[in-house]
Design a protein around this motif. Structure first.
Motif, PDB file in Angstrom:
ATOM      1  N   ILE A  27     -35.928  50.065  22.773  1.00 22.65           N
ATOM      2  CA  ILE A  27     -35.841  48.677  23.221  1.00 22.65           C
ATOM      3  C   ILE A  27     -35.922  48.637  24.741  1.00 22.65           C
ATOM      4  CG2 ILE A  27     -34.421  46.594  23.261  1.00 22.65           C
ATOM      5  CD1 ILE A  27     -33.105  47.569  20.664  1.00 22.65           C
ATOM      6  N   VAL A  28     -36.797  47.778  25.262  1.00 22.93           N
ATOM      7  CA  VAL A  28     -36.868  47.515  26.696  1.00 22.93           C
ATOM      8  C   VAL A  28     -36.190  46.174  26.949  1.00 22.93           C
ATOM      9  CG1 VAL A  28     -38.373  47.094  28.679  1.00 22.93           C
ATOM     10  CG2 VAL A  28     -38.992  48.845  26.994  1.00 22.93           C
ATOM     11  N   VAL A  29     -35.227  46.148  27.855  1.00 19.50           N
ATOM     12  CA  VAL A  29     -34.522  44.923  28.222  1.00 19.50           C
ATOM     13  C   VAL A  29     -34.905  44.568  29.655  1.00 19.50           C
ATOM     14  CG1 VAL A  29     -32.290  43.799  28.556  1.00 19.50           C
ATOM     15  CG2 VAL A  29     -32.599  45.434  26.678  1.00 19.50           C
ATOM     16  N   LYS A  30     -35.536  43.414  29.840  1.00 22.36           N
ATOM     17  CA  LYS A  30     -35.918  42.958  31.168  1.00 22.36           C
ATOM     18  C   LYS A  30     -34.962  41.856  31.597  1.00 22.36           C
ATOM     19  CE  LYS A  30     -38.153  40.525  34.450  1.00 22.36           C
ATOM     20  NZ  LYS A  30     -37.978  39.113  34.869  1.00 22.36           N
ATOM     21  N   VAL A  31     -34.291  42.057  32.726  1.00 22.91           N
ATOM     22  CA  VAL A  31     -33.318  41.093  33.236  1.00 22.91           C
ATOM     23  C   VAL A  31     -33.915  40.410  34.452  1.00 22.91           C
ATOM     24  CG1 VAL A  31     -30.969  40.743  34.070  1.00 22.91           C
ATOM     25  CG2 VAL A  31     -31.452  42.562  32.410  1.00 22.91           C
ATOM     26  N   GLY A  32     -34.055  39.078  34.393  1.00 20.29           N
ATOM     27  CA  GLY A  32     -34.706  38.332  35.447  1.00 20.29           C
ATOM     28  C   GLY A  32     -33.852  38.162  36.694  1.00 20.29           C
ATOM     29  N   SER A  33     -34.516  37.838  37.801  1.00 21.17           N
ATOM     30  CA  SER A  33     -33.815  37.648  39.070  1.00 21.17           C
ATOM     31  C   SER A  33     -32.779  36.539  38.985  1.00 21.17           C
ATOM     32  CB  SER A  33     -34.823  37.309  40.177  1.00 21.17           C
ATOM     33  OG  SER A  33     -35.660  38.400  40.444  1.00 21.17           O
ATOM     34  N   SER A  34     -33.078  35.489  38.215  1.00 17.50           N
ATOM     35  CA  SER A  34     -32.150  34.370  38.098  1.00 17.50           C
ATOM     36  C   SER A  34     -30.846  34.782  37.427  1.00 17.50           C
ATOM     37  CB  SER A  34     -32.802  33.235  37.303  1.00 17.50           C
ATOM     38  OG  SER A  34     -33.228  33.701  36.041  1.00 17.50           O
ATOM     39  N   VAL A  35     -30.886  35.887  36.675  1.00 18.26           N
ATOM     40  CA  VAL A  35     -29.687  36.428  36.030  1.00 18.26           C
ATOM     41  C   VAL A  35     -29.069  37.516  36.890  1.00 18.26           C
ATOM     42  CG1 VAL A  35     -28.793  37.616  33.985  1.00 18.26           C
ATOM     43  CG2 VAL A  35     -30.609  35.911  33.742  1.00 18.26           C
ATOM     44  N   TRP A  52     -23.383  48.396  23.138  1.00 21.77           N
ATOM     45  CA  TRP A  52     -23.372  48.029  21.711  1.00 21.77           C
ATOM     46  C   TRP A  52     -24.635  48.550  21.010  1.00 21.77           C
ATOM     47  CZ3 TRP A  52     -26.582  44.648  18.928  1.00 21.77           C
ATOM     48  CH2 TRP A  52     -26.116  44.204  17.697  1.00 21.77           C
ATOM     49  N   LEU A  53     -25.779  48.437  21.675  1.00 20.33           N
ATOM     50  CA  LEU A  53     -27.029  48.964  21.119  1.00 20.33           C
ATOM     51  C   LEU A  53     -26.977  50.487  21.037  1.00 20.33           C
ATOM     52  CD1 LEU A  53     -29.623  46.717  22.997  1.00 20.33           C
ATOM     53  CD2 LEU A  53     -29.091  46.632  20.554  1.00 20.33           C
ATOM     54  N   HIS A  54     -26.452  51.134  22.088  1.00 22.38           N
ATOM     55  CA  HIS A  54     -26.332  52.589  22.084  1.00 22.38           C
ATOM     56  C   HIS A  54     -25.483  53.056  20.910  1.00 22.38           C
ATOM     57  CE1 HIS A  54     -27.663  54.821  25.905  1.00 22.38           C
ATOM     58  NE2 HIS A  54     -28.400  53.739  25.801  1.00 22.38           N
ATOM     59  N   ALA A  55     -24.403  52.349  20.645  1.00 21.39           N
ATOM     60  CA  ALA A  55     -23.509  52.731  19.546  1.00 21.39           C
ATOM     61  C   ALA A  55     -24.210  52.645  18.198  1.00 21.39           C
ATOM     62  CB  ALA A  55     -22.269  51.841  19.544  1.00 21.39           C
ATOM     63  N   ARG A  56     -25.304  51.930  18.136  1.00 20.55           N
ATOM     64  CA  ARG A  56     -26.094  51.798  16.912  1.00 20.55           C
ATOM     65  C   ARG A  56     -27.339  52.671  16.928  1.00 20.55           C
ATOM     66  NH1 ARG A  56     -22.699  48.246  17.672  1.00 20.55           N
ATOM     67  NH2 ARG A  56     -21.800  46.936  16.029  1.00 20.55           N
ATOM     68  N   GLY A  57     -27.350  53.648  17.805  1.00 22.22           N
ATOM     69  CA  GLY A  57     -28.418  54.634  17.830  1.00 22.22           C
ATOM     70  C   GLY A  57     -29.698  54.189  18.504  1.00 22.22           C
ATOM     71  N   LYS A  58     -29.652  53.102  19.284  1.00 21.67           N
ATOM     72  CA  LYS A  58     -30.857  52.611  19.953  1.00 21.67           C
ATOM     73  C   LYS A  58     -31.028  53.287  21.314  1.00 21.67           C
ATOM     74  CE  LYS A  58     -30.948  49.585  16.604  1.00 21.67           C
ATOM     75  NZ  LYS A  58     -31.856  49.762  15.444  1.00 21.67           N
ATOM     76  N   GLN A  59     -32.276  53.516  21.682  1.00 20.74           N
ATOM     77  CA  GLN A  59     -32.596  53.964  23.031  1.00 20.74           C
ATOM     78  C   GLN A  59     -33.023  52.736  23.827  1.00 20.74           C
ATOM     79  OE1 GLN A  59     -35.571  57.030  22.712  1.00 20.74           O
ATOM     80  NE2 GLN A  59     -34.135  58.529  21.898  1.00 20.74           N
ATOM     81  N   VAL A  60     -32.428  52.563  25.008  1.00 24.57           N
ATOM     82  CA  VAL A  60     -32.637  51.337  25.781  1.00 24.57           C
ATOM     83  C   VAL A  60     -33.087  51.676  27.195  1.00 24.57           C
ATOM     84  CG1 VAL A  60     -31.616  49.181  26.601  1.00 24.57           C
ATOM     85  CG2 VAL A  60     -30.828  50.194  24.442  1.00 24.57           C
ATOM     86  N   VAL A  61     -34.145  51.007  27.622  1.00 25.97           N
ATOM     87  CA  VAL A  61     -34.621  51.074  28.999  1.00 25.97           C
ATOM     88  C   VAL A  61     -34.485  49.680  29.597  1.00 25.97           C
ATOM     89  CG1 VAL A  61     -36.707  51.275  30.429  1.00 25.97           C
ATOM     90  CG2 VAL A  61     -36.182  53.035  28.725  1.00 25.97           C
ATOM     91  N   LEU A 178     -39.376  46.836  20.640  1.00 26.47           N
ATOM     92  CA  LEU A 178     -38.834  45.512  20.962  1.00 26.47           C
ATOM     93  C   LEU A 178     -38.675  45.376  22.470  1.00 26.47           C
ATOM     94  CD1 LEU A 178     -37.678  42.826  19.889  1.00 26.47           C
ATOM     95  CD2 LEU A 178     -35.424  43.906  19.849  1.00 26.47           C
ATOM     96  N   LEU A 179     -39.092  44.218  22.977  1.00 30.38           N
ATOM     97  CA  LEU A 179     -38.951  43.872  24.390  1.00 30.38           C
ATOM     98  C   LEU A 179     -38.100  42.616  24.472  1.00 30.38           C
ATOM     99  CD1 LEU A 179     -39.670  44.001  27.405  1.00 30.38           C
ATOM    100  CD2 LEU A 179     -41.908  43.009  26.847  1.00 30.38           C
ATOM    101  N   VAL A 180     -36.966  42.696  25.154  1.00 30.59           N
ATOM    102  CA  VAL A 180     -36.027  41.574  25.268  1.00 30.59           C
ATOM    103  C   VAL A 180     -36.057  41.053  26.703  1.00 30.59           C
ATOM    104  CG1 VAL A 180     -33.636  40.808  25.047  1.00 30.59           C
ATOM    105  CG2 VAL A 180     -34.551  42.522  23.457  1.00 30.59           C
ATOM    106  N   PHE A 181     -36.420  39.787  26.861  1.00 24.58           N
ATOM    107  CA  PHE A 181     -36.388  39.133  28.164  1.00 24.58           C
ATOM    108  C   PHE A 181     -35.096  38.332  28.260  1.00 24.58           C
ATOM    109  CE2 PHE A 181     -40.903  39.567  27.181  1.00 24.58           C
ATOM    110  CZ  PHE A 181     -41.425  40.085  28.362  1.00 24.58           C
ATOM    111  N   LEU A 182     -34.259  38.636  29.240  1.00 23.19           N
ATOM    112  CA  LEU A 182     -33.040  37.871  29.471  1.00 23.19           C
ATOM    113  C   LEU A 182     -33.251  37.005  30.710  1.00 23.19           C
ATOM    114  CD1 LEU A 182     -30.241  40.510  28.749  1.00 23.19           C
ATOM    115  CD2 LEU A 182     -31.187  38.751  27.222  1.00 23.19           C
TER     116      LEU A 182
END
Length: 294
Positions: A27-35, A52-61, A178-182
């Protein structure tokens, strides 16, 4: 505000973010400047959700924006906003952003690493597999890579348009599912989200990605992108087999709560692309030659 609506007639059980999160390994998580650069520190809930994602075995960037905005706040230069001024602000702000992230990730029980990339990496045939191998090594070691473009060396016209595009490129070279935009709104709306009759679009199909109206910058106005940039980045990711979720990063539990329960917009990988591995030419376990070994 009205209940969320569908676009292209997607049924309720198609593209649910919970299913996408459940089946995604990378999973790639992109956090915007406004956040990221807001006076209210939203990184606490975000890093808690990454744990929380790590605890479920996910690799996160993580792709983290905000260095330039933080630099301007700490060291407001005199004069207009030129490329030269942007590079100077990025130099100041990158230190502040790194310190903020290190503190928050450690508080969440996670180790983090900084990875800076340049636009040249996009055209260097050796750069993508080298970056993918680095992300693999860090994630396998339980470290969260935090990526950003090296804005100190940014050359206008020879750079990523913004970090949304960078996130889509990272998702492609790393074969993320999965790509998550916050961002600072709940997702894509059918009109200005400030209007009382605005409706959240819960699902955007392939055709709607080219027709939905999403203009302007994010509400905070601190980033270079905006919702249109996120939709375009999500479209690029979908063409490479990666689904996307656009959700609020300023609400509590942005991923485990809002993104999972459907208070967001989902863009699924295009039919026939899900599971596609753009790194198929790289054999599993094949060493990537490092320039430092030359």
């Amino acid at each position: 505000m009205h209940e969320p609506m569908m676009v292209n007639g997607a049924p309720d059980d198609v593209g649910t973010p919970g299913r996408l999160v459940h089946r995604a390994r990378r999973i790639v998580v992109k956090v915007g400047s406004s956040v990221s650069s807001d006076d209210t520190d939203h990184w606490g809930p975000i890093t808690a959700d990454i744990a929380w994602l790590h605890a479920r075995g996910k690799q996160v960037v993580v792709v983290a924006s905000g260095a330039v905005a933080l630099g301007r706040a700490a060291w407001p230069p005199v004069g207009h906003r030129s490329p030269k001024e942007r590079r100077a602000c990025a130099s100041v702000g990158q230190m502040r952003l790194t310190a903020r992230l290190q503190h928050r990730f450690e508080a969440a029980g996670l180790r983090a690493a900084q990875v800076l990339v340049r636009h040249d990496d996009r055209v260097d045939p050796a750069a993508a597999p080298r970056l993918a191998a680095l992300l693999d090594d860090l994630c396998i070691g339980g470290v969260v890579p935090i990526l950003n473009e090296d804005d100190c060396h940014r050359i206008e016209g020879a750079c990523f348009a913004d970090n949304d595009q960078l996130a889509a490129w990272v998702a492609e070279v790393w074969s993320a599912q999965l790509l998550v935009f916050l961002t600072d709104v709940d997702g894509v709306f059918d009109r200005d989200p400030a209007k009382p009759d605005a409706q959240l679009l819960r699902h955007l199909g392939a055709a709607a990605l080219h027709t939905v109206h999403a203009g302007g910058a994010e509400a905070g106005g601190k980033g270079t992108g905006g919702m249109r940039s996120k939709i375009e980045a999500a479209r690029l990711a979908a063409s490479q087999g990666c689904s996307s979720v656009i959700a609020s990063g300023v609400r509590p539990a942005p991923i485990s709560g809002n993104a999972l329960t459907g208070r967001c917009t989902v863009i699924e990988a295009f039919a026939g692309q899900a599971g596609h591995d753009p790194r198929a030419t790289r054999r599993t376990g094949e060493p990537v030659r490092d320039v430092m070994e030359a």
